[in-house]
Design a protein around this motif. Structure first.
Motif, PDB file in Angstrom:
ATOM      1  N   SER A   1       0.832  -1.199   0.000  1.00  0.00           N
ATOM      2  CA  SER A   1       0.000   0.000   0.000  1.00  0.00           C
ATOM      3  C   SER A   1       0.868   1.251   0.000  1.00  0.00           C
TER       4      SER A   1
ATOM      5  N   PRO B   1      -3.897   3.562  -3.068  1.00  0.00           N
ATOM      6  CA  PRO B   1      -3.263   2.691  -2.082  1.00  0.00           C
ATOM      7  C   PRO B   1      -3.704   1.233  -2.153  1.00  0.00           C
ATOM      8  N   THR B   2      -4.849   0.979  -2.771  1.00  0.00           N
ATOM      9  CA  THR B   2      -5.341  -0.401  -2.857  1.00  0.00           C
ATOM     10  C   THR B   2      -4.907  -1.120  -4.139  1.00  0.00           C
TER      11      THR B   2
ATOM     12  N   ASN C   1      -3.428  -4.522  -3.470  1.00  0.00           N
ATOM     13  CA  ASN C   1      -4.081  -5.365  -2.461  1.00  0.00           C
ATOM     14  C   ASN C   1      -4.272  -6.781  -2.981  1.00  0.00           C
TER      15      ASN C   1
END
Length: 82
Positions: free
Chosen positions: A22, A32-33, A36
């Motif tokens: 992230s 930021p994802t 993931n």
């Protein structure tokens, strides 16, 4: 080179630069994802690969070369490969 190899390389690359996935994404101007684990597979179970644009941005933000990234693909464990 497999889907898992590339995602593992991103994880190791982030760690080498003292960041989480992230944090690496944010540092690179990405959502930021972006990296993931939940975004690595579609709802239909199809693999989602990181874009070349995302890879380019993490290289630029860290000052790394493509070879600095691909060494993590080259060093991926051979477990489960045929």
């Amino acid at each position: 080179m497999t889907h898992d190899d590339v995602w593992r390389a991103i994880e190791h690359f982030a760690t080498e630069h003292g960041m989480s996935c992230s944090g690496l994404a944010k540092c690179s101007g990405l959502d930021p994802t972006t990296f993931n684990k939940s975004k690595r597979w579609s709802k239909e179970g199809q693999p989602r690969w990181p874009s070349t644009n995302s890879i380019s941005k993490i290289l630029a933000s860290t000052g790394a070369r493509i070879q600095d990234f691909t060494k993590f693909i080259d060093s991926a464990p051979d477990v489960g490969r045929e």
